[in-house]
Scaffold this active site. Sequence first.
Site, PDB file in Angstrom:
ATOM      1  N   ASP A 124      81.419  46.731  64.086  1.00  0.00           N
ATOM      2  CA  ASP A 124      81.151  45.825  62.973  1.00  0.00           C
ATOM      3  C   ASP A 124      80.663  44.477  63.477  1.00  0.00           C
ATOM      4  OD1 ASP A 124      83.668  45.163  64.084  1.00  0.00           O
ATOM      5  OD2 ASP A 124      84.165  44.027  62.286  1.00  0.00           O
ATOM      6  N   GLU A 125      80.193  43.648  62.559  1.00  0.00           N
ATOM      7  CA  GLU A 125      79.803  42.258  62.799  1.00  0.00           C
ATOM      8  C   GLU A 125      78.877  42.122  64.012  1.00  0.00           C
ATOM      9  OE1 GLU A 125      83.338  39.601  60.895  1.00  0.00           O
ATOM     10  OE2 GLU A 125      83.736  40.318  62.917  1.00  0.00           O
ATOM     11  N   VAL A 126      77.804  42.883  63.992  1.00  0.00           N
ATOM     12  CA  VAL A 126      76.851  42.837  65.103  1.00  0.00           C
ATOM     13  C   VAL A 126      75.456  43.219  64.595  1.00  0.00           C
ATOM     14  CG1 VAL A 126      77.295  45.254  65.747  1.00  0.00           C
ATOM     15  CG2 VAL A 126      76.396  43.662  67.457  1.00  0.00           C
TER      16      VAL A 126
END
Length: 856
Positions: free
Chosen positions: A495-497
């Site tokens: 996540d968050e990439v």
Amino acid sequence: MRITGCVWMFYVCIKSVFAQVVLPQYPDSIFSTYYHQRWSHFNTLPQTKGDIIFLGNSITDGAEWSELFQDNHIKNRGISGDFTAGVLHRLNEVAERKPDKVFLLIGVNDLARKISTDSILKNLFLIADFIYQETPATQLFIQSILPVNDAFRSFTMHTNKGDSIRLINKALQQQAALHHYTYIELNKAFSDKEGKLNKAFTNDGLHLKGEGHILWKHLVYPYVYDLQPKPALIPLPQQLTYDSGYFSLIACKTIVIEQDSLRKEALFLQQSLLNKGLSATITTKADTSQPFIQIKISKVDAPMLPEEAYRLQVTEKKVTMEANTLHGIFNAVQTFNQLARDGVLIDACNITDYPAFAWRGYMVDVGRNYQSVDLLKQQIDAMAAYKLNVFHFHPTEDIAWRLAVKQYPQLTTPENMERNKGLFYTEDDMQTLIRYCKDRYITFVPEIDMPGHSAAFTRAMKTNMQSDSGLRIMKDILKSFCNTYNIDYLHIGGDEVKITNPQFLPDIIAYIEKLGKKTIGWMPGGNLATQTIRQLWQGNTPILKKNGLQYIDSRHLYLNHMDPLESVVTIFNRRIGNETAGNNTILGGEICVWPDRAVANEEAILKQNPVYPAMLAFAERAWRGGGNEGWVANIGKPGEPMTLAFTEFENLLLDHKQEYFKGKPFPYVKQTNTIWNFYGPYSNNGDLAKQFLPETTSFNFNNNMPAFKAVGGTVILRHWWAPMIKGLIDKPAENTTWYAETKLWSEQDIIHTFWIGFNNLSRSPATNSPESGTWNNLHSSIWVNGKIISPPAWKHAGMKGNAEMPLADEGYEYRQPTAIYLHKGWNTVLVKLPVGSFAADWQNPVKWMFTFVQVN
């Protein structure tokens, strides 16, 4: 009739004189030599405050109370041969100590002296009234006079008084509220079928043997420690019924197992008994002449998850724990430990139990803030005690990679870490944690976050994880990791990439599965394979019940974002995965601790995040199933079913805090006894300091109907994640002011301490600290009896958000509580709650809320 000021003062003075309780005077000669020996001894003992005193005659005198309870705060003030006049004669010595509690049992010797029941009751009520007058904070418990038995032909002047004893006990029960004491019914439990003192508890018809003192402890134990009458069981079993009778832990000397494969569970049970000062031998054959515990594998029918189901039956002669698997037996042992709370007796009962969700997890982020193996073990022990079964371990982050890899030692060198430099987990540490979890039937799920949250990897390896070289290194690490550690799952993050290599995650997933491990990834996140389990983490992510997808729910289950009092409320009410029970799509849920912000020390993680109270609330919900629709932030209105259900659970939770978490951070206190009246809304036009009627002396709260009422110590008017999480106000408006009012009763003029707060900062964003002289940036205020309560002198007053500056006192749960003077009678609390714009940046969200709750 109108009373002038001077006449009124004279009237009050005369009334107070007549109301004064004065102890009668008796000549010393009417009391025995032994009485004076004991009384003089009591008068020369240290004047300790806040003790628990057992007061009475020979029946009380005969017990070693401090040893029985293993508590030096419990004191014996029994004198053999004493009667009600003797207690009155020496009552000053008790009252001057300002004890926390007094347990009184007296009267049978009065009857033997042919003192009338009316006179005995008069003296008992005088004792109660005097204690209330001299030390109103002391809780007085008057215990029923015990039955007697004339079959032994001893103490014949005592043992023929059964009818009088019953008459006195009835009156004591009826008059309890009037004279400010709590009545404890002991007589029935000590009586045989004829209403006489059971011969099992006496050898003379009046006094108690050891078995009688054991029963006495069992019956008063919840009153001594402010507990529920029956053991508080968390999670509450699916089926539970109580029967008459008790199983004696004291008399139990054997744990019987038919198969040697049960020895490990038997050893866990044996150690639990040892921790209570009890000894039992593990054997394969029962001695049926003595109480014993039997553990066995046998079929237990359960509508779901039979592998964790168990049946637990307690009778006077035997405890039987049976299950389909060893895991089920382990679960039974955890429930048994809670049933055995007082270490002497267990109430007879029948339990059939099983979980609603298969995945009941707890996650720790040790990448950002390192935690020692010992602290992790403490949390794993708590998980096991409450039947959580997945430990999610997150050791790799942007800040630091804390997972030792032999081929790449540079990953864990201090220069490649930004926090807790040089602290990481060795192979031995990992093996220890995996084994520790396995011994407790907890699945260890490590997470190697990729390709996001990987700045530490980039610093160490000088390449981006999504590059060709980064991918090769990661496969090398994963091969070594999966071959080294005996695990079933590997969490890959995702996540968050920004995904620059669309094949990275598919390649990694395929490679891990080739190594024989199942994968889990965050959702929303990267391009996960169908067979990868999704862990939901943000927003109201839709759950797609198709294509064989499976989910773990962690939405709004991040403890680092939660106010402690709110956390228990919202988790208890949560409907995991929008389902009342697990299925092939919703495996279960997981609470997570993500303290992104630096902490001063590892203990601060547990102090600043409501780990243990939230863990217990989650254990209840994940095991029991159920819950309410939507995401709940507040307890509710007085009398609502949801409020009543939470109140019942809160009582259980507070019992567990008292019994099992002494010396550990447990930021939770009772809040369901606080009811607020809300007045408003008042339009402030952006002037947050503007005054309105409720804060003026002309406003009479008794004559003004509140807009609504709400229960709670923490109350959230509008959540920062509104409207997804509903606050107390249906349609909150910007630039408005509300007032909340409540009243507190105090038995005396006294200083109490309170948790007060107006913005419980998340431990994730770099939120600004409050400005000096303010509670928050909304001009919130609080008054008690018209006196403004000043905010703390903040250690970091006005400091702009800084993720590397640990929080110090910004949260009410980890700063010194506020001391407030309360006068005797009713005290008025008024809270002012202005708000301006709801617009804010991520680091400083507007959470319109307040906390006011008594701590001690």
